[in-house]
Write a protein that holds these residues in place. Sequence first.
Motif, PDB file in Angstrom:
ATOM      1  N   MET A 161       0.840  -1.187   0.000  1.00 17.71           N
ATOM      2  CA  MET A 161       0.000   0.000   0.000  1.00 17.71           C
ATOM      3  C   MET A 161       0.880   1.243   0.000  1.00 17.71           C
ATOM      4  SD  MET A 161      -3.083  -1.213   0.084  1.00 17.71           S
ATOM      5  CE  MET A 161      -3.968   0.324   0.374  1.00 17.71           C
ATOM      6  N   GLY A 162       0.384   2.290  -0.632  1.00 15.39           N
ATOM      7  CA  GLY A 162       1.169   3.519  -0.682  1.00 15.39           C
ATOM      8  C   GLY A 162       0.295   4.754  -0.645  1.00 15.39           C
ATOM      9  N   TRP A 163       0.906   5.852  -0.260  1.00 18.14           N
ATOM     10  CA  TRP A 163       0.298   7.172  -0.336  1.00 18.14           C
ATOM     11  C   TRP A 163       1.077   7.995  -1.361  1.00 18.14           C
ATOM     12  CZ3 TRP A 163      -4.216   8.599   1.679  1.00 18.14           C
ATOM     13  CH2 TRP A 163      -4.727   7.883   2.768  1.00 18.14           C
ATOM     14  N   PHE A 164       0.329   8.681  -2.185  1.00 18.09           N
ATOM     15  CA  PHE A 164       0.912   9.522  -3.218  1.00 18.09           C
ATOM     16  C   PHE A 164       0.231  10.883  -3.188  1.00 18.09           C
ATOM     17  CE2 PHE A 164       3.323   6.275  -5.473  1.00 18.09           C
ATOM     18  CZ  PHE A 164       2.750   5.129  -4.958  1.00 18.09           C
ATOM     19  N   ARG A 165       0.873  11.875  -3.775  1.00 21.36           N
ATOM     20  CA  ARG A 165       0.234  13.190  -3.830  1.00 21.36           C
ATOM     21  C   ARG A 165       0.474  13.824  -5.189  1.00 21.36           C
ATOM     22  NH1 ARG A 165       3.919  16.325   0.750  1.00 21.36           N
ATOM     23  NH2 ARG A 165       5.875  16.445  -0.461  1.00 21.36           N
TER      24      ARG A 165
ATOM     25  N   SER B  80       5.118   4.232   1.611  1.00 18.29           N
ATOM     26  CA  SER B  80       4.491   2.944   1.323  1.00 18.29           C
ATOM     27  C   SER B  80       4.743   1.980   2.462  1.00 18.29           C
ATOM     28  CB  SER B  80       4.992   2.367   0.001  1.00 18.29           C
ATOM     29  OG  SER B  80       6.306   1.875   0.134  1.00 18.29           O
ATOM     30  N   ILE B  81       3.982   0.897   2.479  1.00 15.59           N
ATOM     31  CA  ILE B  81       4.138  -0.120   3.508  1.00 15.59           C
ATOM     32  C   ILE B  81       4.021  -1.478   2.847  1.00 15.59           C
ATOM     33  CG2 ILE B  81       1.675   0.037   4.109  1.00 15.59           C
ATOM     34  CD1 ILE B  81       2.543  -0.547   7.052  1.00 15.59           C
ATOM     35  N   SER B  82       4.973  -2.344   3.178  1.00 18.95           N
ATOM     36  CA  SER B  82       4.998  -3.661   2.583  1.00 18.95           C
ATOM     37  C   SER B  82       3.916  -4.554   3.178  1.00 18.95           C
ATOM     38  CB  SER B  82       6.379  -4.296   2.795  1.00 18.95           C
ATOM     39  OG  SER B  82       6.645  -4.411   4.189  1.00 18.95           O
ATOM     40  N   THR B  83       3.728  -5.715   2.585  1.00 22.55           N
ATOM     41  CA  THR B  83       2.667  -6.609   3.062  1.00 22.55           C
ATOM     42  C   THR B  83       2.904  -7.062   4.503  1.00 22.55           C
ATOM     43  OG1 THR B  83       3.826  -8.442   1.991  1.00 22.55           O
ATOM     44  CG2 THR B  83       2.020  -7.436   0.766  1.00 22.55           C
ATOM     45  N   ASN B  84       4.153  -7.265   4.886  1.00 20.30           N
ATOM     46  CA  ASN B  84       4.399  -7.679   6.270  1.00 20.30           C
ATOM     47  C   ASN B  84       4.551  -6.491   7.213  1.00 20.30           C
ATOM     48  OD1 ASN B  84       6.976  -6.680   5.856  1.00 20.30           O
ATOM     49  ND2 ASN B  84       7.996  -8.664   5.909  1.00 20.30           N
TER      50      ASN B  84
ATOM     51  N   ALA C  49      -3.056   3.954  -2.697  1.00 20.63           N
ATOM     52  CA  ALA C  49      -2.969   3.021  -3.809  1.00 20.63           C
ATOM     53  C   ALA C  49      -2.528   1.656  -3.317  1.00 20.63           C
ATOM     54  CB  ALA C  49      -1.984   3.535  -4.859  1.00 20.63           C
ATOM     55  N   ALA C  50      -2.856   0.644  -4.097  1.00 22.25           N
ATOM     56  CA  ALA C  50      -2.489  -0.726  -3.757  1.00 22.25           C
ATOM     57  C   ALA C  50      -1.830  -1.374  -4.968  1.00 22.25           C
ATOM     58  CB  ALA C  50      -3.730  -1.516  -3.358  1.00 22.25           C
ATOM     59  N   GLY C  51      -0.799  -2.149  -4.701  1.00 23.69           N
ATOM     60  CA  GLY C  51      -0.087  -2.820  -5.770  1.00 23.69           C
ATOM     61  C   GLY C  51      -0.054  -4.320  -5.568  1.00 23.69           C
ATOM     62  N   ASN C  52      -0.296  -5.053  -6.639  1.00 21.17           N
ATOM     63  CA  ASN C  52      -0.268  -6.517  -6.555  1.00 21.17           C
ATOM     64  C   ASN C  52       1.139  -7.032  -6.317  1.00 21.17           C
ATOM     65  OD1 ASN C  52      -3.051  -6.857  -6.996  1.00 21.17           O
ATOM     66  ND2 ASN C  52      -2.790  -6.714  -9.209  1.00 21.17           N
ATOM     67  N   TRP C  53       2.084  -6.416  -6.973  1.00 18.15           N
ATOM     68  CA  TRP C  53       3.490  -6.764  -6.752  1.00 18.15           C
ATOM     69  C   TRP C  53       4.320  -5.515  -6.984  1.00 18.15           C
ATOM     70  CZ3 TRP C  53       8.207  -6.895  -9.358  1.00 18.15           C
ATOM     71  CH2 TRP C  53       9.226  -7.556  -8.674  1.00 18.15           C
ATOM     72  N   VAL C  54       4.916  -5.013  -5.903  1.00 16.46           N
ATOM     73  CA  VAL C  54       5.681  -3.774  -5.958  1.00 16.46           C
ATOM     74  C   VAL C  54       7.116  -4.060  -5.538  1.00 16.46           C
ATOM     75  CG1 VAL C  54       5.900  -1.421  -5.074  1.00 16.46           C
ATOM     76  CG2 VAL C  54       3.619  -2.419  -5.419  1.00 16.46           C
ATOM     77  N   PRO C  55       8.076  -3.854  -6.426  1.00 13.68           N
ATOM     78  CA  PRO C  55       9.476  -4.078  -6.043  1.00 13.68           C
ATOM     79  C   PRO C  55       9.876  -3.143  -4.905  1.00 13.68           C
ATOM     80  CG  PRO C  55       9.250  -3.804  -8.417  1.00 13.68           C
ATOM     81  CD  PRO C  55       7.937  -3.419  -7.808  1.00 13.68           C
ATOM     82  N   ALA C  56      10.612  -3.661  -3.960  1.00 10.03           N
ATOM     83  CA  ALA C  56      11.017  -2.857  -2.809  1.00 10.03           C
ATOM     84  C   ALA C  56      11.823  -1.634  -3.234  1.00 10.03           C
ATOM     85  CB  ALA C  56      11.815  -3.710  -1.827  1.00 10.03           C
TER      86      ALA C  56
ATOM     87  N   GLY D 242       3.708   3.979 -11.023  1.00  8.56           N
ATOM     88  CA  GLY D 242       3.414   2.993 -12.050  1.00  8.56           C
ATOM     89  C   GLY D 242       3.370   1.565 -11.564  1.00  8.56           C
ATOM     90  N   ASN D 243       3.880   1.315 -10.363  1.00  9.89           N
ATOM     91  CA  ASN D 243       3.872  -0.042  -9.818  1.00  9.89           C
ATOM     92  C   ASN D 243       2.580  -0.392  -9.103  1.00  9.89           C
ATOM     93  OD1 ASN D 243       6.482  -0.774 -10.665  1.00  9.89           O
ATOM     94  ND2 ASN D 243       7.397   0.320  -8.935  1.00  9.89           N
ATOM     95  N   TYR D 244       1.649   0.555  -9.029  1.00 12.13           N
ATOM     96  CA  TYR D 244       0.415   0.355  -8.277  1.00 12.13           C
ATOM     97  C   TYR D 244      -0.767   0.171  -9.217  1.00 12.13           C
ATOM     98  CZ  TYR D 244       3.007   1.359  -4.087  1.00 12.13           C
ATOM     99  OH  TYR D 244       3.915   1.287  -3.062  1.00 12.13           O
ATOM    100  N   ASN D 245      -1.626  -0.763  -8.859  1.00  9.59           N
ATOM    101  CA  ASN D 245      -2.719  -1.176  -9.734  1.00  9.59           C
ATOM    102  C   ASN D 245      -4.060  -0.532  -9.420  1.00  9.59           C
ATOM    103  OD1 ASN D 245      -0.936  -3.835  -8.918  1.00  9.59           O
ATOM    104  ND2 ASN D 245      -1.265  -3.660 -11.122  1.00  9.59           N
ATOM    105  N   PHE D 246      -4.264  -0.173  -8.151  1.00 10.08           N
ATOM    106  CA  PHE D 246      -5.572   0.321  -7.731  1.00 10.08           C
ATOM    107  C   PHE D 246      -5.394   1.652  -7.011  1.00 10.08           C
ATOM    108  CE2 PHE D 246      -7.392  -3.668  -8.813  1.00 10.08           C
ATOM    109  CZ  PHE D 246      -6.465  -4.631  -8.446  1.00 10.08           C
ATOM    110  N   TRP D 247      -6.310   2.586  -7.280  1.00 11.75           N
ATOM    111  CA  TRP D 247      -6.202   3.931  -6.742  1.00 11.75           C
ATOM    112  C   TRP D 247      -7.534   4.417  -6.196  1.00 11.75           C
ATOM    113  CZ3 TRP D 247      -1.644   6.755  -6.789  1.00 11.75           C
ATOM    114  CH2 TRP D 247      -0.583   6.172  -7.485  1.00 11.75           C
ATOM    115  N   GLY D 248      -7.443   5.224  -5.156  1.00 10.23           N
ATOM    116  CA  GLY D 248      -8.628   5.895  -4.659  1.00 10.23           C
ATOM    117  C   GLY D 248      -8.860   7.194  -5.412  1.00 10.23           C
TER     118      GLY D 248
END
Length: 126
Positions: free
Chosen positions: A34-38, A50-54, A97-104, A111-117
Amino acid sequence: QVQLDESGGGSVQSGGSLTLSCAVSGYTVSSKTMGWFRLTPGKEREGVASISTNGGFTPYADSVKGRFTISRDDANNTLYLQMNNLKPEDTAKYYCAAGNWVPAWSSLTPGNYNFWGQGTQVTVSS
């Protein structure tokens, strides 16, 4: 259906604080990066945090380090961004935003995020 709903934006004076929330539905918030963007008019969308899945990896943009904190409430399926010591240059529309697979190594790349509010506006006055 994945849905992200931001809230918590508003107008504050320089030095003030706001907490943004992003209510997640359609999946478990801990299952995706998950991430925050502006976004500011005339500028490119900027990765803020951003915050990783774990939950163990939380990179921040240099401009917000030490002032913003990203966190996640798995029980309530919600992402947060605590913003302290706000500055006029933080004025922007903030998106989660949420990403299915985001490189660290590129967690703050939009561009690495798939879903946006839809975003929430933050305005900081001097």
